[in-house]
Design a protein around this motif. Structure first.
Motif, PDB file in Angstrom:
ATOM      1  N   GLY A  31       0.773  -1.235   0.000  1.00 25.17           N
ATOM      2  CA  GLY A  31       0.000   0.000   0.000  1.00 25.17           C
ATOM      3  C   GLY A  31       0.805   1.286   0.000  1.00 25.17           C
ATOM      4  O   GLY A  31       0.292   2.342   0.330  1.00 25.17           O
ATOM      5  N   MET A  32       2.085   1.201  -0.376  1.00 25.89           N
ATOM      6  CA  MET A  32       2.899   2.407  -0.434  1.00 25.89           C
ATOM      7  C   MET A  32       2.369   3.354  -1.510  1.00 25.89           C
ATOM      8  O   MET A  32       2.415   4.555  -1.357  1.00 25.89           O
ATOM      9  CB  MET A  32       4.366   2.053  -0.723  1.00 25.89           C
ATOM     10  N   GLY A  33       1.886   2.805  -2.600  1.00 25.61           N
ATOM     11  CA  GLY A  33       1.311   3.604  -3.672  1.00 25.61           C
ATOM     12  C   GLY A  33       2.288   3.925  -4.787  1.00 25.61           C
ATOM     13  O   GLY A  33       3.498   3.912  -4.603  1.00 25.61           O
ATOM     14  N   GLU A  34       1.732   4.202  -5.943  1.00 29.12           N
ATOM     15  CA  GLU A  34       2.542   4.424  -7.141  1.00 29.12           C
ATOM     16  C   GLU A  34       3.513   5.580  -6.986  1.00 29.12           C
ATOM     17  O   GLU A  34       4.688   5.468  -7.345  1.00 29.12           O
ATOM     18  CB  GLU A  34       1.638   4.678  -8.350  1.00 29.12           C
ATOM     19  N   LYS A  35       3.044   6.682  -6.457  1.00 31.98           N
ATOM     20  CA  LYS A  35       3.895   7.866  -6.326  1.00 31.98           C
ATOM     21  C   LYS A  35       5.136   7.570  -5.477  1.00 31.98           C
ATOM     22  O   LYS A  35       6.253   7.936  -5.825  1.00 31.98           O
ATOM     23  CB  LYS A  35       3.082   9.002  -5.717  1.00 31.98           C
TER      24      LYS A  35
END
Length: 89
Positions: A31-35
Motif C-alpha cells: 500500500g505504499m502507492g505508485e507515487k
C-alpha cells in the motif's frame, strides 16, 4: 520454494518495462502507492529490487542504506508464491 529444480529465482534491479507491474504488486500487498514507489526508484534505484521467477516479476523489496547496513522498508510477494521462502532469501 517447493521445486527449486524446475524454477529459476533471481533478485535484481527492476527495469523500466517492469516498473508498472512492480507498482501494482507493491500497492496491492503493502500500500505504499505508485507515487512513493516511483519516487523510491528515482531516489534509491539500487535499493528497489525485484524477485523474478522464470523471468516473471513476482515480488519486490525496498531498502535503505543506514550506517553500512541495509534496512528493509517494504516487501511484497504475489500471494500465490507466499510460504515458499521468497521473502526470506
Amino acid at each position: 520454494m517447493s521445486d527449486s529444480t524446475s524454477a529459476s529465482l533471481q533478485f535484481c534491479a527492476i527495469p523500466d518495462e517492469d516498473l508498472p507491474r512492480a507498482v501494482e504488486i507493491e500497492t496491492e500487498y503493502v500500500g505504499m502507492g505508485e507515487k512513493k514507489v516511483r519516487a523510491w526508484r528515482a531516489e534509491r534505484p539500487e535499493w528497489l529490487r525485484g524477485a523474478y521467477l522464470d523471468g516473471e516479476l513476482i515480488g519486490i523489496c525496498c531498502g535503505v542504506e543506514e550506517d553500512a547496513a541495509v534496512t528493509l522498508q517494504s516487501i511484497a510477494v504475489l500471494v500465490e508464491h507466499w510460504r515458499n521462502g521468497i521473502g526470506s532469501l
